[in-house]
Motif scaffolding. Sequence first.
Motif, PDB file in Angstrom:
ATOM      1  N   LEU A  11     -16.439 -20.615 -26.134  1.00 39.49           N
ATOM      2  CA  LEU A  11     -15.671 -21.505 -25.269  1.00 39.49           C
ATOM      3  C   LEU A  11     -16.497 -21.922 -24.065  1.00 39.49           C
ATOM      4  O   LEU A  11     -16.511 -23.116 -23.688  1.00 39.49           O
ATOM      5  N   LEU A  12     -17.193 -20.974 -23.461  1.00 38.85           N
ATOM      6  CA  LEU A  12     -18.004 -21.271 -22.284  1.00 38.85           C
ATOM      7  C   LEU A  12     -19.118 -22.256 -22.601  1.00 38.85           C
ATOM      8  O   LEU A  12     -19.310 -23.254 -21.886  1.00 38.85           O
ATOM      9  N   THR A  15     -17.810 -25.795 -23.254  1.00 41.10           N
ATOM     10  CA  THR A  15     -17.388 -26.443 -22.009  1.00 41.10           C
ATOM     11  C   THR A  15     -18.589 -26.860 -21.178  1.00 41.10           C
ATOM     12  O   THR A  15     -18.610 -27.947 -20.578  1.00 41.10           O
ATOM     13  N   VAL A  18     -20.147 -30.062 -22.762  1.00 39.13           N
ATOM     14  CA  VAL A  18     -19.352 -31.266 -22.502  1.00 39.13           C
ATOM     15  C   VAL A  18     -19.449 -31.658 -21.029  1.00 39.13           C
ATOM     16  O   VAL A  18     -19.609 -32.841 -20.694  1.00 39.13           O
ATOM     17  N   SER A  19     -19.370 -30.682 -20.143  1.00 36.84           N
ATOM     18  CA  SER A  19     -19.455 -30.961 -18.706  1.00 36.84           C
ATOM     19  C   SER A  19     -20.825 -31.535 -18.343  1.00 36.84           C
ATOM     20  O   SER A  19     -20.918 -32.446 -17.506  1.00 36.84           O
ATOM     21  N   LEU A  33     -10.635 -30.855 -18.472  1.00 41.46           N
ATOM     22  CA  LEU A  33     -11.428 -29.999 -19.364  1.00 41.46           C
ATOM     23  C   LEU A  33     -11.524 -28.587 -18.801  1.00 41.46           C
ATOM     24  O   LEU A  33     -11.336 -27.602 -19.529  1.00 41.46           O
ATOM     25  N   LEU A  34     -11.788 -28.482 -17.501  1.00 41.99           N
ATOM     26  CA  LEU A  34     -11.938 -27.161 -16.885  1.00 41.99           C
ATOM     27  C   LEU A  34     -10.617 -26.399 -16.879  1.00 41.99           C
ATOM     28  O   LEU A  34     -10.604 -25.172 -17.082  1.00 41.99           O
ATOM     29  N   TRP A  35      -9.507 -27.103 -16.658  1.00 43.16           N
ATOM     30  CA  TRP A  35      -8.205 -26.432 -16.664  1.00 43.16           C
ATOM     31  C   TRP A  35      -7.874 -25.878 -18.043  1.00 43.16           C
ATOM     32  O   TRP A  35      -7.402 -24.751 -18.187  1.00 43.16           O
ATOM     33  N   ARG A  36      -8.117 -26.682 -19.065  1.00 47.10           N
ATOM     34  CA  ARG A  36      -7.811 -26.221 -20.436  1.00 47.10           C
ATOM     35  C   ARG A  36      -8.696 -25.039 -20.812  1.00 47.10           C
ATOM     36  O   ARG A  36      -8.208 -24.032 -21.345  1.00 47.10           O
ATOM     37  N   ALA A  37      -9.986 -25.179 -20.547  1.00 39.74           N
ATOM     38  CA  ALA A  37     -10.904 -24.084 -20.885  1.00 39.74           C
ATOM     39  C   ALA A  37     -10.594 -22.838 -20.054  1.00 39.74           C
ATOM     40  O   ALA A  37     -10.627 -21.713 -20.569  1.00 39.74           O
ATOM     41  N   LEU A  87     -16.874 -25.499 -12.124  1.00 38.61           N
ATOM     42  CA  LEU A  87     -17.556 -25.119 -13.359  1.00 38.61           C
ATOM     43  C   LEU A  87     -18.103 -23.697 -13.245  1.00 38.61           C
ATOM     44  O   LEU A  87     -18.041 -22.923 -14.213  1.00 38.61           O
ATOM     45  N   LEU A  90     -15.397 -21.220 -13.885  1.00 41.20           N
ATOM     46  CA  LEU A  90     -15.172 -21.020 -15.318  1.00 41.20           C
ATOM     47  C   LEU A  90     -16.215 -20.073 -15.901  1.00 41.20           C
ATOM     48  O   LEU A  90     -15.885 -19.209 -16.725  1.00 41.20           O
TER      49      LEU A  90
END
Length: 349
Positions: A11-12, A15, A18-19, A33-37, A87, A90
């Motif tokens: 997952l990390l 993310t 994509v970021s 994206l950050l909230w979902r991950a 980021l 996360l």
Amino acid sequence: MLVVESLLITLLLMTLMVSSYTDCRESLIHNALLWRAGTVAAVLDVFYYMIFGQQYLVDFLLNSGLLILIGLALYRFRIWAAGDSKLLFLVALAIPGRIYVLQNQEGAGILIIFLAFITAFCWVAAHGLYIGIRQKNLFERSRSSRMNIHPARIFASYIMMVGVIQIFDCLLRRIMSIAIFQGSMVMQACYCLLVLFMLYVRRKMNMQKIILTAGLSWLAVLVLVTVGVYHLQYTVSLSILAWAACLIGLRMVVEKYSYQLIPTAEVKAGQILTAATVLKFTRSRVKGLPVCATEDLEARLTADEAASVHRWEKSKYGEPTVVIVRKIPFAVFIMTGTVLFLIYEAMGW
């Protein structure tokens, strides 16, 4: 346990990729994206630390807390944007606690930020060297570079940095009894990041403030030494000298390549104008022009300021081009630092 750890790391990495892509293409890291991950990572963390990794919870809290505090400080000092801090949050949330202790170095999470900045500096240096070779002016120093070199200020700044960082070293080693500096690589990472902060703060200080801060910090160090709480760490002085010389040298080499000439009509919100460009606005009567000339994130243009710059182009003192500070997509370097950290912890490099 390995399944949950694999899910967190996958997952990390997804993310981060994509970021990095959106930061390069759009100069933006999407909050959605950050909230979902982050939500998925939080659920996996609860499952992980309640069932499999209770013994790693303290290491997770220590390292993630350290990353979050540094991320907030970097944002507070306008060294990077809010999206970069989010980021990093996360990253702190998604790295399993067991990873931090594979090399038996407490506080190893700080290596992520250290490696991110080292790769960023290397990229900026390589990019500057490439442009310098292509333009055949690599060894020419700009007029502004020559004017910015003040030996007395540099010497006073070094004395100040050594004093202040010795106090940090004392607090972390002795008073707080935190073994965060046990590993040599972690120690050097901390020194590098502290020097980076001090170099940034130094830009905001005049000579009197630098001398005052240096005097007060060394007075505090002498008191700590006198009462037997602390012993002077000469390796700290050498490390600070090495890192300061490295960071200042890199900045001097590439500073003249950190700017980009663009048409005034293409100025948009989020960009940062150079100090010389902002000074040109002082003669203009156009309302709402930017006044911040610090060339850091505090000087990012708002939509209204960008519109004012467009009006300025057509005014009496307007010009068809302006110079902006080049955008560095730091999400790429956060991803690089994270990957290098995972490799280091897993393989002991």
